[in-house]
Each structure stands twice: as structure tokens, then as C-alpha cells.
Motif scaffolding. Sequence first.
Motif, PDB file in Angstrom:
ATOM      1  N   ARG A   1       6.829 -10.821  -1.014  1.00 14.16           N
ATOM      2  CA  ARG A   1       7.096  -9.999  -2.199  1.00 14.16           C
ATOM      3  C   ARG A   1       8.584 -10.134  -2.554  1.00 14.16           C
ATOM      4  NH1 ARG A   1       6.327  -3.410  -2.081  1.00 14.16           N
ATOM      5  NH2 ARG A   1       6.367  -3.086  -4.332  1.00 14.16           N
TER       6      ARG A   1
ATOM      7  N   THR B   1       2.353  -3.504  -0.777  1.00  7.78           N
ATOM      8  CA  THR B   1       3.200  -4.568  -0.240  1.00  7.78           C
ATOM      9  C   THR B   1       2.503  -5.900  -0.477  1.00  7.78           C
ATOM     10  OG1 THR B   1       4.456  -5.314   1.685  1.00  7.78           O
ATOM     11  CG2 THR B   1       2.260  -4.454   2.142  1.00  7.78           C
TER      12      THR B   1
ATOM     13  N   SER C   1       9.026  13.986   5.528  1.00  8.97           N
ATOM     14  CA  SER C   1       9.068  12.522   5.347  1.00  8.97           C
ATOM     15  C   SER C   1      10.176  12.084   4.416  1.00  8.97           C
ATOM     16  CB  SER C   1       7.748  12.029   4.753  1.00  8.97           C
ATOM     17  OG  SER C   1       7.641  12.504   3.423  1.00  8.97           O
TER      18      SER C   1
ATOM     19  N   ASP D   1       7.042   1.874  10.618  1.00  6.97           N
ATOM     20  CA  ASP D   1       6.533   2.655   9.486  1.00  6.97           C
ATOM     21  C   ASP D   1       6.126   4.038   9.987  1.00  6.97           C
ATOM     22  OD1 ASP D   1       5.653   1.622   6.488  1.00  6.97           O
ATOM     23  OD2 ASP D   1       4.589   3.430   7.100  1.00  6.97           O
TER      24      ASP D   1
HETATM   25  C1  SAM Z   1       5.851   0.688  -0.812  1.00  7.05           C
HETATM   26  S1  SAM Z   1       5.832   0.455   0.910  1.00  7.05           S
HETATM   27  C2  SAM Z   1       7.009  -0.868   1.086  1.00  7.05           C
HETATM   28  C3  SAM Z   1       6.531  -1.951   2.016  1.00  7.05           C
HETATM   29  C4  SAM Z   1       7.464  -3.170   2.135  1.00  7.05           C
HETATM   30  N1  SAM Z   1       8.754  -2.801   2.606  1.00  7.05           N
HETATM   31  C5  SAM Z   1       7.569  -3.898   0.819  1.00  7.05           C
HETATM   32  O1  SAM Z   1       8.599  -3.825   0.138  1.00  7.05           O
HETATM   33  O2  SAM Z   1       6.596  -4.554   0.428  1.00  7.05           O
HETATM   34  C6  SAM Z   1       6.757   1.881   1.498  1.00  7.05           C
HETATM   35  C7  SAM Z   1       6.510   2.180   2.965  1.00  7.05           C
HETATM   36  O3  SAM Z   1       7.455   3.166   3.395  1.00  7.05           O
HETATM   37  C8  SAM Z   1       6.812   4.011   4.329  1.00  7.05           C
HETATM   38  N2  SAM Z   1       7.531   5.299   4.441  1.00  7.05           N
HETATM   39  C9  SAM Z   1       7.609   6.294   3.514  1.00  7.05           C
HETATM   40  N3  SAM Z   1       8.303   7.325   3.993  1.00  7.05           N
HETATM   41  C10 SAM Z   1       8.672   6.985   5.249  1.00  7.05           C
HETATM   42  C11 SAM Z   1       9.407   7.653   6.274  1.00  7.05           C
HETATM   43  N4  SAM Z   1       9.900   8.886   6.108  1.00  7.05           N
HETATM   44  N5  SAM Z   1       9.601   7.010   7.456  1.00  7.05           N
HETATM   45  C12 SAM Z   1       9.104   5.764   7.639  1.00  7.05           C
HETATM   46  N6  SAM Z   1       8.394   5.079   6.717  1.00  7.05           N
HETATM   47  C13 SAM Z   1       8.185   5.690   5.534  1.00  7.05           C
HETATM   48  C14 SAM Z   1       5.411   4.163   3.752  1.00  7.05           C
HETATM   49  O4  SAM Z   1       4.470   4.567   4.743  1.00  7.05           O
HETATM   50  C15 SAM Z   1       5.133   2.763   3.207  1.00  7.05           C
HETATM   51  O5  SAM Z   1       4.410   1.968   4.103  1.00  7.05           O
END
Ligand code: SAM
Length: 285
Positions: free
Chosen positions: A92, A88, A31, A153
Motif C-alpha cells: 500500500r 490495509t 485506544s 496491533d
Molecule cells: C487502517 S489500519 C493500518 C494498517 C497498515 N498500517 C496500513 O497502513 O495499511 C490501522 C490499524 O491501527 C490499529 N490501531 C488502532 N488503534 C490502535 C491502538 N491504540 N494501538 C494499537 N493499534 C491500534 C487498528 O487495529 C488497525 O489495524
Amino acid sequence: MDNTRSFEQAYKATISDSDFRRLAAHIEKSSGIKMPPEKKVMLQSRLKKRLYQLGMNDFKTYCDYVFSPESSGHETLFLLNFISTNKTDFFREPVHYTFLEEEVLPAFSTRKNKLHFWSAGCSSGEEVYSLAILLAEAAMKNLEMDYEVLGTDISTPMLEKAVRAEYREQSITEIPLNLRKRYFLRHKDASKSQVRVGPALRSKVRFRYLNFMDYSYDLPRNFDVIFFRNVLIYFNKEIQEQVLGRIVMHLEAGGYLFIGHSENILNFDLPLEKRGPNVFRKLGD
Ligand SMILES: C[S@@+](CC[C@H](N)C(=O)[O-])C[C@H]1O[C@@H](n2cnc3c(N)ncnc32)[C@H](O)[C@@H]1O
């Protein structure tokens, strides 16, 4: 074993340093999410629920299962679902939405009819619907304008939640009342304190699974705006650079990339110029 006992066993389990290293290396490889030793306690506490679901009492058994032919990679998906941070909110980091409204949309209005937005790492969808609300408001003033927002995601439970579009009423209290009335429906059962995004807005968004670690992304390369916020912080520098390079390939020249306020990409060699608070425009137009 009765349920209470197996629950207690799973919740007492501790992870050895060697099992942590095995899992951490596997998580980073699949990931990009970095797992330094300080994250051991976090990993252990998040995975206890998974041990319980699988009826396992210790991390050694779980670790062996993750790498076993029996799991055949399937468990990796669960593992990533349990460890990813999904925090999230609607609107935001609001300064980005103001920048979009005041700087980006007016620039696009004269030269584009259909706008393509991508929320990369969209978690449970709040960012996608916030963008869609902003675009829907702009489209009411400019009837020529059309738009579509894609959310992607790696977490399948988060994507399911995003598609359901049901949220706690509390999570939208900061949204101005007129927008709440226009874009959200109250749950029929008032005791549930839940709202759902209305069908007109839902029809302008779509969601799909995408892992940033994939070698290339099966997506169009004509995005006008990409929100890639609060994801980079979980990756090490090398992975950040690789992933950003791929993401920027999907941005149209003259399109905008937004990253989270605590993130920094100024050291990377990318065809971008800074235009606002962690807002970058792709060169070439
Ligand atoms: C903290 S959230 C951010 C959500 C939104 N972008 C915000 O700023 O409110 C980070 C997101 O990145 C996703 N994520 C982490 N690693 C990832 C990957 N390798 N590929 C796709 N999504 C990923 C996680 O599942 C999570 O939902």
C-alpha cells in the motif's frame, strides 16, 4: 427467543446519545481512537453484531455490561476489535517501498548487518509481509544482510490473521509474478482461491499485541525503520503527539519513520527531519 428473532432485535437496536457518549469516552480513553458524534451511526452498525453474539437486544444492556464488574474490562477488547478500522493492502502507498529500496537500504548496507523493522499498527499483516519481501530481495543481493520485521496491533483477530498468513489470491494480483512465485504458496484446494506466505518469509517476521495508549512500550529501542501508517488519523492531536513521542523513542538515531500519505506531523516537536514523502529520519547520527 429463536435465532432469527434475536438477530432481528439486535439489528433493530439504536444507541441513545447518552450511551454513545459513555462508549465514545471509553473507546477514546482505552485506544486513543476518536469518536466524535458523527461516528455514532458507524459505532451502532459495527456493534450490532456484538449485541447479537451476546444475545442482547439493546445498547443500554450492552453499555451496562461493558462497565460492569462481570465483564471486568474483558469486553473492552471485543469492543475495540469491532470498531477499529483495519483496511490495509500489500505494498500500500508504493512510493514508500520505492524510497526504502532506493534510499534507505543502500545507506544501511554499508553499516548494518541485521536490520530491525517495525510495522506499528500492522492490521492483518500485509504491510509486514510486504516489508519482508523487500528485505528478502535485498538480502539475496547482499548475503551479509539479515533482517527481522515485527508487526504489532491492538486487534487480536487481525493479529491471528497475520500469523496465519493466508490471504485471498485476489489481494496479491498487483505483486509482480516473480515475487508471487517466490514468496507465496497456493492453497492445495484450488477452489479456495487462497494463498499463504511461504515458511522462509514467515520465519523472518513476528507479531504481538501492543496498544499505543500504553504508558510505555515493552520493545527494543533499536528499530532502523518504523512504518506507522494510517493509524494517526484516528487519534486527536494530543494523543498523536504522545504516541509519536513514544514511537520515536524506539527508533535508532539515523533510523527512518514512515507515516501515511494523508497524515501530518510537521507541527510536532520531534527529533526528526523530513527526507521524503512522509518519510522522516531521526536526528542524532
Ligand atoms: C487502517 S489500519 C493500518 C494498517 C497498515 N498500517 C496500513 O497502513 O495499511 C490501522 C490499524 O491501527 C490499529 N490501531 C488502532 N488503534 C490502535 C491502538 N491504540 N494501538 C494499537 N493499534 C491500534 C487498528 O487495529 C488497525 O489495524
